[in-house]
Design a protein around this motif. Structure first.
Motif, PDB file in Angstrom:
ATOM      1  N   UNK A  14       0.523  -1.279   0.030  1.00  0.00           N
ATOM      2  CA  UNK A  14       0.011  -0.258   0.425  1.00  0.00           C
ATOM      3  C   UNK A  14       1.211   1.538  -0.041  1.00  0.00           C
ATOM      4  N   UNK A  41       1.347   2.900   3.424  1.00  0.00           N
ATOM      5  CA  UNK A  41       1.599   2.622   4.686  1.00  0.00           C
ATOM      6  C   UNK A  41       2.527   3.581   5.635  1.00  0.00           C
ATOM      7  N   UNK A  42       3.305   4.054   4.086  1.00  0.00           N
ATOM      8  CA  UNK A  42       4.851   5.096   4.423  1.00  0.00           C
ATOM      9  C   UNK A  42       4.141   5.517   5.614  1.00  0.00           C
ATOM     10  N   UNK A  84       1.883   6.003   7.455  1.00  0.00           N
ATOM     11  CA  UNK A  84       0.676   5.550   8.968  1.00  0.00           C
ATOM     12  C   UNK A  84       1.665   4.619   9.715  1.00  0.00           C
ATOM     13  N   UNK A  85       3.281   4.050   9.379  1.00  0.00           N
ATOM     14  CA  UNK A  85       4.237   3.502   9.879  1.00  0.00           C
ATOM     15  C   UNK A  85       5.157   4.313  10.447  1.00  0.00           C
ATOM     16  N   UNK A  86       5.042   5.929   9.994  1.00  0.00           N
ATOM     17  CA  UNK A  86       6.208   6.377  10.818  1.00  0.00           C
ATOM     18  C   UNK A  86       5.500   7.638  11.366  1.00  0.00           C
ATOM     19  N   UNK A  87       4.335   7.248  11.615  1.00  0.00           N
ATOM     20  CA  UNK A  87       3.479   8.695  12.484  1.00  0.00           C
ATOM     21  C   UNK A  87       3.587   9.807  11.601  1.00  0.00           C
ATOM     22  N   UNK A 144      -4.542  12.938  11.453  1.00  0.00           N
ATOM     23  CA  UNK A 144      -5.459  12.450  11.715  1.00  0.00           C
ATOM     24  C   UNK A 144      -6.532  13.788  12.498  1.00  0.00           C
ATOM     25  N   UNK A 165      -8.412   9.034   9.007  1.00  0.00           N
ATOM     26  CA  UNK A 165      -9.568   8.355   9.554  1.00  0.00           C
ATOM     27  C   UNK A 165      -9.257   7.088  10.218  1.00  0.00           C
ATOM     28  N   UNK A 166      -9.413   7.180  11.343  1.00  0.00           N
ATOM     29  CA  UNK A 166      -9.289   5.994  12.448  1.00  0.00           C
ATOM     30  C   UNK A 166      -9.939   5.261  12.596  1.00  0.00           C
ATOM     31  N   UNK A 188      -8.775   3.017   6.267  1.00  0.00           N
ATOM     32  CA  UNK A 188      -8.741   1.764   6.345  1.00  0.00           C
ATOM     33  C   UNK A 188      -8.828   0.793   5.331  1.00  0.00           C
ATOM     34  N   UNK A 230      -4.431  -1.356   8.922  1.00  0.00           N
ATOM     35  CA  UNK A 230      -5.632  -0.210   7.340  1.00  0.00           C
ATOM     36  C   UNK A 230      -5.593   0.844   7.977  1.00  0.00           C
ATOM     37  N   UNK A 231      -6.007   1.339   8.741  1.00  0.00           N
ATOM     38  CA  UNK A 231      -6.483   2.926   8.636  1.00  0.00           C
ATOM     39  C   UNK A 231      -5.483   3.259   9.521  1.00  0.00           C
TER      40      UNK A 231
END
Lengths: 788, 263, 157
Positions: free
Chosen positions: A15, A18-19, A21-24, A28, A253-254, A507, C100-101
């Motif tokens: 995806x 992802x980058x 999301x994975x690195x903070x 949001x 959005x989480x 998501x 996912x999210x």
């Protein structure tokens, strides 16, 4: 690069999102901090049902840091929150639609009902301000159970809904059903409770509302699944603001699962207040607050009967359901136990006649609305539990009774309005049985028995209607909105592409899957495609993401826009290549003259469109930017079979999910990895409903007893096994992607599969019937009761 | 949360004096206290932070006993070779408290001073007949736990360590509440120098010893003997997750499983 | 009451006077602008706020910033290399579609690294048990378990 990327569709591409999301680096809503912002806190009712005699905010307004306090009395000219679906009752009259005020007007109707909005410099000061507000309540008796609410003498919640009834609605041919029952060899019966759930996306709801006096405009960041709908409802129906002067942004959005579809009071009040205080206002719902104020899901009580021949052929089904609406009608509440529920009662079966009657009641609880599956988990539970029961009653194997009734000819007109386009239910049942190694279940059961444990196996052959929806059909059924989707494809001069989609990803990975579709169709690199969503300031009007509609409807809108791009590209290519337009083919990112090696790349065409020197300007506009609105011609019908195996410790009542196999037909699959992820998540929520989760209000006081994770059991990693998932494909017949949608299936099939397994395991203990959740205490108690 | 003063104590004497002067609360790992303060359920005017006091840390053998400092984190107990060789059940118990993140901050002293009805440590302290050591005195386990969130500690008293006598054999079986994962019922069974002790947490307002189980196991330390005991449900907790009858049933079942686990 | 605070966050020394009631998560998010650490609940159970304090995974929402005085904090923002190359565990989550999210993800990744530090060769069962303090509503945990296993193998432990 382009040709290779056409292999993207069907590939488990990792995806793009992802980058960050994975690195903070995700953004949001609570990460948004405009300069000079204030903090909001909502004072909420501690009572389930009460009149408000007086609200005294005088002292509170003087506390340090308090900027403003607003109550219902201040909201002049502000309408109530609207319901988007009008259900017409069996009496031909429209449903009762009592007002849903933004802040309480004279009365509170559930614990957590919004009473006042406090705005202060810090969150603690806002809370202090709220604590200093003195509210004089006259408490009233409360009723929290959807069946009790309809009984004579129940406390009256709304003046405009006598007997707390919202509507009684029906679908199907009652006379034909009654006739079929009269001739049946056997009638299987069940009374079923579909337990109330709290969606609990891990990101609580949040909003940041800002007003700009400079141009009289508003910006709202909100954790939401459909920003255009949010904007339209808020501006046109509630606040009376010019729609074009309000920008709604749903950033990262989480999780939503339906709970973030609705227009809520909080962000509405904040937008209204932002002009009055002329400073941005920030709000983040606390989790225990979220338990009180997010829309809840499910909460049905059902009696079902299935008429069969002695050979297990289904002759007719009748269903009577009472469904909770909660204290107020949430945005789509009315259609969940009707349109999205009763129309699925045929399941995968040829049951010729079905009659369903649904009464929706108001209760002194949080409003109830769509939650992953929205009506279809409830329908599947009813159908698959009664089929399981019928099989037991008649002594027919669980898979066999299903086979004797599967639909095998398509398109298939069900007796409950829907027309299934295509499917192959034998295929998914067979595969699920292989995945679950049903053949060796007897041996596993015997081995468990030696250890003092009870093993059981359960099936759920589900179908759902999603990819919502054809607007004219939805409108005829009472929808007050359209259900099309929008997609705009903007090709840049250097050949990269930005796609604006009305779908929203919280998501689901649309930034990746939609890019796969676009890159595949245009024959350009995956990296050259960006997907933009969630901003009314950038994206054309779309209805958002829920109901497993994004690929089927949003994806198709993009495909139709791509078709327009390619069509225009062919015109440009024809001019450049001095050929007839009909001789131009587009393949693997190249426009070529048929039968020759003369071609132009997509990139060359893009540049030409924006530097239109050698260009038919007399016949064709420059630029390469197209959009489409797509209104689907039918729902889509994902279907499959889930098989669950459980092992129960009768000494403690603990139910362990030993294995879970799911074989689903989602039509064509763009990214198998993402589809599997959706199934895993849905299954876990379904297992959560069946085994762990239960939202409980106290019958006497109306207090929410499951007010936090201390009492509401969320599925954790060690509550579920690794899943066995597989797919079969019968492409959807009515959209160019052949896609059916996959987001909700897990939550739809899992509860019935699990509970059928629990019943199977407990059969030898004499337990005939158990409602969800099958918690250790409830299972043990059922075993003890059966002993007596 | 409400505003408060924060004092960092360097010695036990400092801490005791600060508590006496302010009428505030001691801050150990904060996993219960900070949680309660966030929800505005607790509002101490002063917190006295104990984390800087060296004397409160450490695990050591002291004759027939294992002495664990009050500020020892659950995670430290769970991996300690001292604990695993002397009283392995305590390492296993500590490993099951909360989750890994909570175990990295929460402390033995904080847990038993708070005395949550479903906490695990009180079952071990009571089950082994441990001694709570404070800056003022030594308190026997049987005199320490008074009621829900209530102990024998005075407001200005600082727990420094707990001394656990090494048992002949012992085990702890915890049946988790599916939501909170606290003990719905937890049963600690030990064969000590002074006979069999059976301590139960999660089932009542505070941890308690079960005389019927101690009597039965004293006669015959077997799983069957424990299972045969009909535990009285009177006074046991009733909530969404279990009736008093269910808890009573679980007490006997878990006791029998603990006997098997004790070896 | 203001308390002086000084600690190291993601390798950088920081200091400030903060209100004694400032939670570590609020200090990170609001004072330092490190919004990667998230708040998902108010009973210290969801784990979305997990960071490392002195090498141990803790819940930043359930400790006062003052409790981290003098300590070393590592947040999700401090994991990747200076040139942006992801830490093996971050890469493993992407490879295995373990998110996912993304909202639980920073806490999940920080927790997973701590898990692997303590249990370098954790079985699936151990991984599932050790993730008790991290809730995810999207993934069903299936791919998170795979990601932790892959991360463990690539973390060189």
């Amino acid at each position: 690069m382009g040709a290779a990327d056409q292999g993207l569709v069907g590939a488990s591409v990792r995806r793009k999102e992802d980058y960050r999301f994975l690195t903070g680096a995700g953004q949001y809503t609570d990460d948004v901090n405009p300069p000079n912002h204030t903090h909001a806190y909502f004072l909420r009712s501690p009572h389930a049902h009460a009149k408000i005699r007086k609200i005294d905010t005088a002292k509170a307004k003087t506390l340090p840091g308090v900027v403003a306090i607003f109550t219902g009395a201040d909201l002049e000219g502000v309408n109530g929150l609207p319901c988007g679906w009008l259900i017409t009752g069996t009496d031909g009259k429209p449903m009762n639609e009592p007002p849903h005020p933004v802040l309480a007007q004279g009365k509170v109707r559930h614990v957590g009902d919004q009473v006042a909005l406090v705005i202060a410099e810090t969150p603690d000061q806002a809370k202090d301000g709220a604590e200093a507000i003195v509210v004089d309540y006259e408490t009233l008796p409360a009723v929290v159970n959807c069946v009790d609410a309809l009984k004579a003498g129940a406390p009256q919640i709304h003046d405009g809904a006598p007997g707390n009834k919202c509507y009684t609605w029906a679908l199907g041919d009652k006379a034909a059903v009654d006739a079929a029952f009269a001739k049946a060899d056997h009638v299987a019966k069940l009374d079923i409770v579909n337990n109330r759930l709290i969606p609990n996306a891990i990101e609580p709801r949040a909003a940041v509302a800002s007003y700009s006096r400079a141009d009289d405009s508003y910006t709202l960041y909100v954790s939401n699944q459909n920003p255009h709908v949010e904007r339209l409802l808020m501006t046109a129906f509630v606040l009376g603001l010019p729609e074009h002067k309000v920008r709604v942004i749903a950033p990262d959005v989480g999780g939503g699962f339906g709970s973030k579809i609705y227009l809520y009071a909080e962000e509405t009040a904040m937008v209204w207040a932002s002009k009055r205080v002329n400073r941005p206002i920030k709000w983040a719902c606390e989790r225990s607050e979220s338990f009180l104020s997010d829309a809840h899901g499910r909460d049905h009580v059902t009696h079902v009967e299935l008429a069969c021949t002695k050979d297990g052929k289904f002759l007719a089904m009748r269903v009577h359901t009472i469904a909770a609406m909660g204290a107020y009608l949430s945005t789509f509440a009315s259609c969940i136990p009707t349109i999205l529920y009763a129309t699925l009662l045929a399941g995968q079966y040829t049951t010729p006649v079905i009659y369903a009657e649904v009464t929706a009641s108001f209760t002194n609880t949080a409003p109830v609305d769509a939650y992953r599956g929205a009506g279809r988990p409830e329908a599947t539970y009813v159908v698959e539990r009664i089929v399981h029961q019928a099989a037991l009653d008649l002594g027919i194997a669980q898979d066999e009774i299903r086979r004797r009734n599967f639909i095998r000819t398509f398109p298939y007109q069900t007796p409950v309005a829907l027309v299934y386009d295509t499917g192959n239910y034998d295929q998914t049942l067979d595969e699920a049985m292989k995945m679950a190694n049903v053949k060796e279940f007897p041996a596993r059961k015997a081995e468990a028995g030696k250890r003092g444990k009870l093993r059981g196996i359960g099936y759920a052959s589900y179908i759902e209607a999603c990819g919502i929806a054809p607007s004219n059909i939805a409108g005829a059924l009472g929808a007050r909105a359209g259900l099309f989707e929008a997609g705009e494809v903007r090709v840049h001069p250097t050949g990269s592409v930005t796609v604006f989609t009305g779908s929203h990803s919280h998501g689901q990975g649309h930034e990746t899957t939609f890019a796969q579709v676009v890159a595949g169709r245009l024959g350009i690199p995956f990296e050259n495609v960006d997907i933009v969503h969630g901003d009314t300031g950038r994206v054309p009007f779309g209805m958002g993401t829920y109901g497993s509609r994004s690929l089927a409807v949003g994806g198709t809108a993009i495909v139709k826009a791509l078709d327009k791009i390619v069509a225009k590209g062919k015109k440009i290519a024809a001019h450049l290549l001095e050929a007839a337009e009909t001789d131009i083919e587009f393949k693997d990112g190249k426009f070529s003259v048929a039968g020759t090696d003369r071609s132009k790349t997509f990139g060359e065409i893009a540049l030409t469109a924006y530097v239109p020197h050698n260009y038919p300007l007399d016949k064709l506009e420059p630029g390469l930017n197209e959009m489409a609105f797509y209104d689907p011609t039918n729902f889509t019908f994902p279907a499959g079979t889930h098989i669950c195996e459980v092992e129960i410790d009768p000494e403690t009542g603990v139910v362990e999910v030993a294995s879970f196999s799911a074989c689903d037909d989602f039509g064509n699959i763009i990214n198998p990895m993402i589809v599997e992820g959706q199934v895993h998540g849905g299954l876990t929520q379904g297992i959560g409903q069946a085994l762990l989760e239960n939202c409980v209000y106290d019958k006497e006081t109306g207090q929410l007893l499951t007010g936090s994770y201390m009492d509401y059991a969320m599925p954790r990693a060690d509550d579920v096994p690794s899943f066995k998932v597989g797919t079969k494909v019968t492409p959807c017949t009515h959209n160019p992607l052949g896609a059916k949608g996959c987001g909700e299936a897990g939550a739809i099939g899992a509860p019935a599969a699990l509970m059928n397994a629990v019943h199977d395991a407990l059969a030898s203990s004499g337990v005939k019937y158990l409602d969800m959740p099958a918690s250790p205490h409830r299972v043990w108690s059922a075993i003890q009761s059966a002993k007596q | 949360m409400y505003a408060f003063e924060l004092t960092r104590a360097k010695t036990v004497a400092d801490a005791a004096a600060a508590l006496a002067k302010s009428g505030g609360k001691a801050l150990a790992g904060g996993q219960s206290l900070v949680g309660a303060m966030k929800l505005r359920l607790a509002q101490p005017g002063t917190l006295v932070d104990l984390s800087g006091i060296a004397e409160l840390k450490g695990i050591r053998k002291d004759g027939d006993a294992l002495v664990i400092g009050a500020m020892t984190r659950h995670a430290e107990v769970a991996v300690s070779s001292e604990v695993k060789s002397a009283i392995p059940v305590l390492a296993a118990l500590a490993q099951g408290i909360g989750d890994r993140q909570v175990r990295n901050m929460g402390t033995l002293g904080g847990s038993i001073a708070h005395n949550d009805p479903a906490a695990d440590w009180p079952a071990a302290v009571l089950g082994l007949g441990a001694t709570v050591i404070t800056n003022k005195r030594k308190i026997a386990a049987d005199d320490f736990f008074k009621g829900m969130y209530e102990t024998a500690l005075a407001a200005d008293e600082v727990m420094t360590a707990v001394s656990f006598p090494v048992p002949k054999k012992a085990a702890y079986i915890k049946f988790p509440n599916p939501a909170s994962r606290f003990a719905l019922v937890g049963v600690f069974v030990a064969q000590t120098a002074n006979g069999v002790r059976v301590a139960v947490t999660g089932a009542a307002p505070s941890a308690f010893r079960s005389k019927p189980l101690e009597d039965a196991l004293g006669k015959s330390f077997t799983a069957d003997a424990a299972k045969a005991v009909k535990v009285d449900s009177k006074g046991l907790n009733a909530d969404l997750h279990g009736s008093p009858e269910y808890r009573a049933h679980l007490i006997a079942v878990l006791a029998s499983r603990a006997v098997t686990a004790a070896g | 009451m203001p308390v002086p605070l000084s600690l190291t966050v993601n390798g950088k020394k920081v200091s400030a006077d903060v209100d004694s009631r400032t939670l570590l998560v609020d200090y990170l998010r609001n004072d330092l602008g490190l919004t990667g650490t998230h708040v998902g609940c108010d009973t210290g159970q969801c784990g979305a706020c997990t960071v490392h304090l002195d090498g141990n995974a803790i819940k930043a929402c359930t400790i006062l910033a003052a409790q981290a005085q003098g300590g070393t904090v590592l947040t999700i923002e401090g994991l990747a290399a200076a040139d942006g190359t992801m830490h093996p565990m971050q890469a493993a989550f992407k490879e295995c579609h373990g998110l996912q999210c993304g909202f639980c993800t920073p806490g999940m990744v920080m927790s997973a690294i701590d898990l692997v530090n303590r249990h370098p060769k954790a079985s699936e069962q151990t991984i599932r048990e050790e993730l008790e303090g991290n809730l995810c509503r999207c993934t069903g945990y299936h791919n998170i378990v795979k990601a932790v296993q892959l991360g463990a193998s690539t973390m060189g432990k």
